[in-house]
Motif scaffolding. Structure first.
Motif, PDB file in Angstrom:
ATOM      1  N   ARG A 266       0.833  -1.206   0.000  1.00  0.00           N
ATOM      2  CA  ARG A 266       0.000   0.000   0.000  1.00  0.00           C
ATOM      3  C   ARG A 266       0.868   1.257   0.000  1.00  0.00           C
ATOM      4  NH1 ARG A 266      -2.773   2.805   4.753  1.00  0.00           N
ATOM      5  NH2 ARG A 266      -4.362   4.130   3.791  1.00  0.00           N
ATOM      6  N   TYR A 267       1.892   1.296   0.857  1.00  0.00           N
ATOM      7  CA  TYR A 267       2.764   2.468   0.901  1.00  0.00           C
ATOM      8  C   TYR A 267       3.505   2.660  -0.417  1.00  0.00           C
ATOM      9  CZ  TYR A 267       2.007   2.469   5.962  1.00  0.00           C
ATOM     10  OH  TYR A 267       1.435   2.508   7.208  1.00  0.00           O
ATOM     11  N   ALA A 268       3.953   1.562  -1.022  1.00  0.00           N
ATOM     12  CA  ALA A 268       4.666   1.669  -2.300  1.00  0.00           C
ATOM     13  C   ALA A 268       3.776   2.287  -3.367  1.00  0.00           C
ATOM     14  CB  ALA A 268       5.152   0.297  -2.747  1.00  0.00           C
ATOM     15  N   GLY A 269       2.488   1.933  -3.367  1.00  0.00           N
ATOM     16  CA  GLY A 269       1.568   2.507  -4.338  1.00  0.00           C
ATOM     17  C   GLY A 269       1.187   3.938  -4.025  1.00  0.00           C
ATOM     18  N   GLN A 270       1.154   4.281  -2.745  1.00  0.00           N
ATOM     19  CA  GLN A 270       0.766   5.643  -2.373  1.00  0.00           C
ATOM     20  C   GLN A 270       1.761   6.696  -2.848  1.00  0.00           C
ATOM     21  OE1 GLN A 270       0.120   5.111   1.896  1.00  0.00           O
ATOM     22  NE2 GLN A 270      -2.079   5.373   1.609  1.00  0.00           N
ATOM     23  N   ARG A 355       0.339  15.600   4.078  1.00  0.00           N
ATOM     24  CA  ARG A 355       0.518  14.360   4.848  1.00  0.00           C
ATOM     25  C   ARG A 355       1.829  14.427   5.650  1.00  0.00           C
ATOM     26  NH1 ARG A 355       2.143  13.656  -0.225  1.00  0.00           N
ATOM     27  NH2 ARG A 355       3.827  12.189  -0.772  1.00  0.00           N
ATOM     28  N   PRO A 356       1.882  13.755   6.790  1.00  0.00           N
ATOM     29  CA  PRO A 356       3.041  13.868   7.685  1.00  0.00           C
ATOM     30  C   PRO A 356       4.296  13.219   7.123  1.00  0.00           C
ATOM     31  CG  PRO A 356       1.463  12.245   8.502  1.00  0.00           C
ATOM     32  CD  PRO A 356       0.798  12.941   7.360  1.00  0.00           C
ATOM     33  N   ARG A 357       5.425  13.575   7.730  1.00  0.00           N
ATOM     34  CA  ARG A 357       6.711  13.070   7.264  1.00  0.00           C
ATOM     35  C   ARG A 357       6.826  11.560   7.417  1.00  0.00           C
ATOM     36  NH1 ARG A 357      11.124  17.495   9.568  1.00  0.00           N
ATOM     37  NH2 ARG A 357      10.410  19.275   8.293  1.00  0.00           N
ATOM     38  N   GLY A 358       6.212  11.029   8.472  1.00  0.00           N
ATOM     39  CA  GLY A 358       6.263   9.585   8.670  1.00  0.00           C
ATOM     40  C   GLY A 358       5.638   8.837   7.502  1.00  0.00           C
ATOM     41  N   GLN A 359       4.524   9.356   6.990  1.00  0.00           N
ATOM     42  CA  GLN A 359       3.873   8.743   5.833  1.00  0.00           C
ATOM     43  C   GLN A 359       4.781   8.823   4.610  1.00  0.00           C
ATOM     44  OE1 GLN A 359       1.022   7.107   5.150  1.00  0.00           O
ATOM     45  NE2 GLN A 359       1.360   7.131   2.933  1.00  0.00           N
ATOM     46  N   ARG A 360       5.401   9.993   4.415  1.00  0.00           N
ATOM     47  CA  ARG A 360       6.294  10.165   3.266  1.00  0.00           C
ATOM     48  C   ARG A 360       7.492   9.220   3.343  1.00  0.00           C
ATOM     49  NH1 ARG A 360       5.425  15.375   0.711  1.00  0.00           N
ATOM     50  NH2 ARG A 360       3.825  16.560   1.831  1.00  0.00           N
ATOM     51  N   PHE A 361       8.003   9.017   4.547  1.00  0.00           N
ATOM     52  CA  PHE A 361       9.149   8.125   4.713  1.00  0.00           C
ATOM     53  C   PHE A 361       8.758   6.692   4.341  1.00  0.00           C
ATOM     54  CE2 PHE A 361      11.457   5.045   7.358  1.00  0.00           C
ATOM     55  CZ  PHE A 361      12.746   5.271   6.890  1.00  0.00           C
ATOM     56  N   LYS A 362       7.578   6.249   4.760  1.00  0.00           N
ATOM     57  CA  LYS A 362       7.137   4.891   4.419  1.00  0.00           C
ATOM     58  C   LYS A 362       6.980   4.740   2.906  1.00  0.00           C
ATOM     59  CE  LYS A 362       4.732   4.202   8.816  1.00  0.00           C
ATOM     60  NZ  LYS A 362       3.412   4.109   9.483  1.00  0.00           N
ATOM     61  N   TRP A 364       8.668   6.364   0.650  1.00  0.00           N
ATOM     62  CA  TRP A 364      10.019   6.318   0.094  1.00  0.00           C
ATOM     63  C   TRP A 364      10.662   4.953   0.326  1.00  0.00           C
ATOM     64  CZ3 TRP A 364      14.631   5.534   2.772  1.00  0.00           C
ATOM     65  CH2 TRP A 364      15.787   5.705   2.019  1.00  0.00           C
ATOM     66  N   LEU A 365      10.567   4.455   1.553  1.00  0.00           N
ATOM     67  CA  LEU A 365      11.212   3.194   1.900  1.00  0.00           C
ATOM     68  C   LEU A 365      10.644   2.037   1.090  1.00  0.00           C
ATOM     69  CD1 LEU A 365      13.040   1.440   3.665  1.00  0.00           C
ATOM     70  CD2 LEU A 365      11.183   1.380   5.369  1.00  0.00           C
ATOM     71  N   PHE A 366       9.325   1.919   1.079  1.00  0.00           N
ATOM     72  CA  PHE A 366       8.735   0.792   0.368  1.00  0.00           C
ATOM     73  C   PHE A 366       8.784   0.999  -1.145  1.00  0.00           C
ATOM     74  CE2 PHE A 366       7.044   0.133   4.630  1.00  0.00           C
ATOM     75  CZ  PHE A 366       7.310  -1.212   4.789  1.00  0.00           C
ATOM     76  N   GLY A 367       8.924   2.249  -1.563  1.00  0.00           N
ATOM     77  CA  GLY A 367       9.166   2.506  -2.976  1.00  0.00           C
ATOM     78  C   GLY A 367      10.526   1.980  -3.409  1.00  0.00           C
ATOM     79  N   ILE A 368      11.540   2.147  -2.549  1.00  0.00           N
ATOM     80  CA  ILE A 368      12.868   1.601  -2.838  1.00  0.00           C
ATOM     81  C   ILE A 368      12.807   0.087  -2.937  1.00  0.00           C
ATOM     82  CG2 ILE A 368      15.194   1.253  -1.896  1.00  0.00           C
ATOM     83  CD1 ILE A 368      14.805   4.030  -3.010  1.00  0.00           C
TER      84      ILE A 368
END
Length: 377
Positions: A266-270, A355-362, A364-368
């Protein structure tokens, strides 16, 4: 109908019945299985010992006991949760059980290739497909949709099953000898007025389902509504959706909310939400439960079946969808979409930008991690 084309021909005179939610499609399937007199063909990715698996096994054993030829094809990874006791029950009761691509010490790409199709065919005349499996989550926890199929297109589903049952990538449990699966002898009669075709893919970056959707998206005039639980689309599809929204097509995505069995997906798609929202695509996240259904609608064309929009479905898995080109069926699917949109939280462009930084980090991480997955072969 050969695997080289990855899609069947359009066939007339079919009937398709939309079956949203397990409370409708499970009783319909069990009723059909209970009425079987000649043959049952079942192909599943997920099967795990529990209440639903026991119900399925009991129904298959009952059919076998009255002389029905029962063939059950399970994925060698997705059905690892089926206990040894349940496997022995099936075999002892006369069910022919085969496994697609059991995990082994061969290439990584081959282990990644899974049979993700979901199919039930009764007497070669009635078929069901969708995103269902024989695990307890489908009883109540997950939202799913299936379709009941009658008419000449059922024969294409039978042929698709047979081609895999007899494939070198399947084997009988505990080294059981192969037994060729033959097609039903009688042609499937006409059952209605609806036009449909089977479309499928065999992994390794070729998916006729995706290509068919892309062509429809390019030609869309009114609406493009897509429901998928795993939304990590290709760049090509993202661009097509954005272009369609910019030219005034009503483009909406129905995706899972916080209730998700693989949050990382879900995070990767977001990470793609921002650009899609800026292009005018509307995004809805389903709230009542995890939405596991996979169905798409472009104008009056509908595609429903096993295929997700992630790298496993689009690059490695064996997938199959039922396409329907019928205005009345599309109206029914549109009403289902509308009910689900109403039970969802719409993601708005301005809110998403804050959206908060924590969401953005997730993201980025799962996008990698997602990028690493795309490079596996």
């Amino acid at each position: 109908m050969g695997d080289g084309t990855m899609s069947g021909v359009w066939r007339e005179a079919n009937h398709f019945q939309l079956l949203p939610e397990a409370a409708r499609f499970l009783p319909a399937m069990f009723e059909a299985v209970g009425a079987a007199r000649e043959s049952l063909l079942i192909e599943l990715y997920l099967m795990e010992s529990g209440r639903l698996a026991t119900m399925v096994i009991d129904a298959l054993l009952a059919a076998a006991s009255r002389g029905v030829s029962v063939r059950l094809l399970l994925d060698g990874y997705g059905a690892m949760g089926l206990s040894t006791a349940d496997r022995r029950r099936l075999e002892a009761g006369g069910v022919a059980l085969r496994w697609f691509n059991p995990l082994g010490w061969h290439s990584l790409a081959r282990n990644l290739t899974r049979d993700h199709r979901k199919l039930v065919v009764v007497d070669g005349r009635v078929a069901f497909t969708g995103g269902f499996g024989a695990v307890d989550d489908f009883l109540e926890a997950w939202y799913e949709v299936a379709v009941r199929i009658e008419g000449p297109v059922v024969d294409d589903w039978v042929r698709l099953f047979v081609s895999l049952w007899d494939s070198p990538m399947t084997r009988g449990n505990q080294g059981a000898p192969r037994a060729q699966c033959r097609l039903p002898g009688a042609a499937v009669p006409s059952r209605g007025t609806m036009r449909g075709r089977v479309v499928w893919g065999r992994g390794y970056r070729y998916q006729a389902i995706r290509l068919s959707l892309q062509r429809r998206v390019d030609e869309a005039r009114q609406r493009i509504w897509i429901c998928t639980p795993y939304f990590v689309p290709t760049l090509s599809l993202r661009r097509r959706l954005a272009r369609a929204a910019r030219r005034g097509v009503d483009v909406r995505l129905l995706l899972p909310g916080g209730d998700h069995d693989h949050p990382g997906v879900r995070y990767a798609g977001q990470r793609f939400y921002g650009r899609l929202l800026r292009a005018g695509v509307r995004i809805f996240e389903f709230q009542p439960s995890f939405i596991h259904a996979k169905f798409s609608m472009v104008d009056d064309w509908v595609s429903l079946g096993s295929c997700n929009f992630d790298h496993w479905s689009l690059q490695w898995n064996l997938e199959a969808n039922q396409e329907v080109d019928d205005a009345d069926f599309a109206t029914e699917v549109a009403a289902l979409f509308e009910r689900n949109f109403a039970a969802s939280r719409e993601v708005h462009r301005d809110d998403w930008a804050r959206r908060p930084r924590g969401q953005r980090f997730k993201e980025w991480l799962f996008g990698i991690l997602d990028g690493m997955v795309t490079r596996l072969r």
